[in-house]
Design a protein around this motif. Structure first.
Motif, short mmCIF file in Angstrom:
data_model
loop_
_atom_site.label_atom_id
_atom_site.label_comp_id
_atom_site.label_asym_id
_atom_site.label_seq_id
_atom_site.Cartn_x
_atom_site.Cartn_y
_atom_site.Cartn_z
N LYS A 71 0.67 -1.25 -0.04
CA LYS A 71 0.03 -0.01 0.18
C LYS A 71 0.91 1.28 -0.03
O LYS A 71 0.76 2.24 -0.64
N THR A 72 2.01 1.42 0.94
CA THR A 72 2.93 2.34 0.78
C THR A 72 4.37 1.90 0.64
O THR A 72 4.56 0.59 1.17
N ASP A 73 5.06 2.73 0.30
CA ASP A 73 6.37 2.28 -0.26
C ASP A 73 7.38 3.23 0.67
O ASP A 73 7.43 4.39 0.46
N ASP A 74 8.22 2.67 1.59
CA ASP A 74 9.25 3.74 2.26
C ASP A 74 10.71 3.57 1.53
O ASP A 74 11.25 2.41 1.74
N THR A 75 11.21 4.68 1.05
CA THR A 75 12.58 4.60 0.43
C THR A 75 13.19 5.59 1.13
O THR A 75 14.36 6.04 0.60
N VAL A 143 9.08 4.20 -21.22
CA VAL A 143 7.55 3.31 -21.00
C VAL A 143 6.58 4.32 -21.16
O VAL A 143 6.61 5.48 -20.21
N GLY A 144 5.80 4.25 -21.93
CA GLY A 144 4.83 5.26 -22.36
C GLY A 144 5.42 6.59 -22.54
O GLY A 144 6.22 6.54 -23.64
N ASP A 145 5.23 7.67 -22.01
CA ASP A 145 5.81 8.85 -22.26
C ASP A 145 7.07 9.40 -21.66
O ASP A 145 7.58 10.36 -22.01
N THR A 146 7.39 8.42 -20.44
CA THR A 146 8.65 8.71 -19.90
C THR A 146 9.67 7.66 -19.95
O THR A 146 9.67 6.56 -20.20
N PHE A 147 11.00 8.25 -19.46
CA PHE A 147 12.01 7.32 -19.51
C PHE A 147 12.17 6.47 -18.11
O PHE A 147 11.95 7.50 -17.15
N GLN A 148 12.04 5.48 -17.85
CA GLN A 148 12.09 4.73 -16.41
C GLN A 148 13.52 4.13 -16.22
O GLN A 148 14.05 3.38 -17.05
N PRO A 166 9.62 0.33 -12.70
CA PRO A 166 8.74 0.41 -11.24
C PRO A 166 7.45 0.41 -11.60
O PRO A 166 6.65 0.86 -12.75
N PRO A 167 6.27 -0.07 -10.81
CA PRO A 167 4.86 -0.21 -11.00
C PRO A 167 4.60 1.40 -10.99
O PRO A 167 5.11 2.22 -10.16
N GLU A 168 3.34 1.70 -11.67
CA GLU A 168 2.81 2.97 -11.81
C GLU A 168 2.61 3.71 -10.40
O GLU A 168 2.64 4.86 -10.35
N ARG A 169 2.29 2.82 -9.59
CA ARG A 169 1.63 3.50 -8.18
C ARG A 169 3.10 3.96 -7.39
O ARG A 169 2.88 4.57 -6.67
N PHE A 170 4.11 3.31 -7.78
CA PHE A 170 5.47 3.60 -6.97
C PHE A 170 6.49 3.95 -8.20
O PHE A 170 7.42 3.20 -8.33
N PRO A 171 6.64 5.18 -8.79
CA PRO A 171 7.23 5.38 -9.68
C PRO A 171 8.77 5.56 -9.30
O PRO A 171 9.49 5.51 -9.97
N HIS A 299 12.51 -0.37 5.28
CA HIS A 299 13.43 0.34 4.74
C HIS A 299 13.48 -0.10 3.28
O HIS A 299 13.78 -1.62 3.03
N ASN A 300 13.46 0.76 2.23
CA ASN A 300 13.69 0.44 0.84
C ASN A 300 12.53 -0.78 0.66
O ASN A 300 12.71 -1.65 0.13
N THR A 301 11.23 -0.56 0.94
CA THR A 301 10.23 -1.64 0.93
C THR A 301 10.00 -2.38 -0.34
O THR A 301 9.98 -3.49 -0.39
N SER A 302 10.02 -1.50 -1.28
CA SER A 302 10.06 -2.13 -2.79
C SER A 302 11.09 -2.65 -3.43
O SER A 302 11.00 -3.19 -4.30
N ALA A 303 12.41 -2.51 -2.80
CA ALA A 303 13.41 -3.01 -3.35
C ALA A 303 13.48 -4.48 -3.81
O ALA A 303 12.71 -5.40 -3.19
N PRO A 304 14.08 -4.80 -4.94
CA PRO A 304 13.73 -6.08 -5.43
C PRO A 304 14.70 -7.36 -4.73
O PRO A 304 15.74 -7.08 -4.04
#
Length: 316
Positions: A71-75, A143-148, A166-171, A299-304
């Motif tokens: 739900k939320t990402d802490d970076t 990706v779309g109109d932007t570089f990721q 990155p997923p759209e909700r966590f750019p 810490h870095n919740t979305s890190a792979p």
């Protein structure tokens, strides 16, 4: 050392499937040189991979298993309990940002920071650009109109980091575990001293010449939301004077299972899949090892997660 057989169906399906070239597989020795810390900004996790016969392998970087439900990402950085962090040497440079390569699908940027802990780094060559003071190279995909952004390399000390698109909700999804490719040595910290990086932007190939001898190649084979796939080749690496030299390694952070960039080691043996906390693991020989998390991290919740697979004695 307690080793628990991992029965999770999802991981079994991911790691136990034998590659098409299974007959050519060799094993790498995985050793844990980590030490405890309370500082979430200190890379206390250090693993090396060793086998002088390895000439090729794959690195797979995939989202944590809980990302779909996040739900939320802490970076944000967390410097609590970091009073004892060691000061690096400081060398000054003229800051700059360069577009090293750009086409319809790919953009590669180079950055020089005002201060670095090493006086010199690798020569970076791409097209007409030939520079020696680039501290950071970023690789981005349209990706779309932007570089990721999904891959970085630090030419001054040989560190690489990758993350899925990155997923759209966590750019601004986080990087996490770093990896080293080539002859690792100690210079204030573990590094790979790269003499030259030659980048083919169109084909996303990085050709490496190491200062201690030998060459390497990293090719981006996949960069998607479900993961990044990298093919690595190594040749002519020097032997250590007193022991076998690692050909790769990882650096990461672990304070507790819910405050970590990586928390577990998962590896494959003849008897199945096994898992252990990164601080409890000692060593093994395997053809498939994964560094991951299953608990939400502060810490870095979305890190792979990062996997090393398909070690081979000859490059394709």
């Amino acid at each position: 050392m307690r080793r628990t057989l991992l029965l999770t169906a999802a991981l079994a399906g991911l790691l136990s499937a034998a590659p098409a070239f299974a007959d050519d597989l060799v094993r790498a020795r995985v050793d844990n040189l980590s030490h405890p810390t309370k500082c979430a900004e200190f890379d206390n996790v250090y693993f090396t991979l060793t086998n002088p016969g390895v000439r090729a392998f794959r690195i797979e970087v995939t989202p944590p298993v809980y990302l779909a439900d996040l739900k939320t990402d802490d970076t944000a950085p967390n410097f609590d309990h970091c009073e004892a962090m060691k000061d690096d040497p400081k060398f000054k440079f003229e800051p700059k940002k360069l577009t090293l390569y750009e086409d319809a699908d790919t953009r590669i940027l180079g950055f020089t920071h005002e201060v670095s802990w090493r006086a010199r780094g690798a020569e970076v060559v791409i097209g007409d650009v030939d520079e020696r003071d680039i501290h950071l190279v970023q690789v981005q995909k349209k990706v779309g109109d932007t570089f990721q952004e999904y891959l970085v390399v630090y030419p001054f000390d040989g560190y690489w980091r990758a993350k899925p698109i990155p997923p759209e909700r966590f750019p601004e999804a986080a990087y996490g575990t770093s990896f080293l490719l080539g002859p690792i040595e100690e210079q204030h910290r573990p590094i790979v001293d790269i003499d030259r990086i030659e980048i083919d932007g169109k084909n996303l190939v990085f050709k490496l010449k190491f200062a201690r001898g030998g060459t390497g190649e990293l090719k981006v084979e996949k960069a998607e939301r479900d993961g990044v796939g990298l093919a690595v080749k190594l040749d002519g690496l020097p032997a250590a004077s007193d022991k076998q030299a690692p050909f790769a390694g990882i650096r990461s952070m672990f304070v507790t299972p819910d405050n970590a960039d990586t928390a577990r080691v998962v590896w494959r043996m003849d008897g199945g899949l096994f898992t252990e906390n990164v601080m409890d693991f000692k060593s093994t020989s395997t053809d498939d090892v994964r560094f991951d998390r299953v608990e939400l991290s502060k810490h870095n919740t979305s890190a792979p997660d990062v996997s090393f697979r398909g070690f081979r004695g000859a490059a394709e």
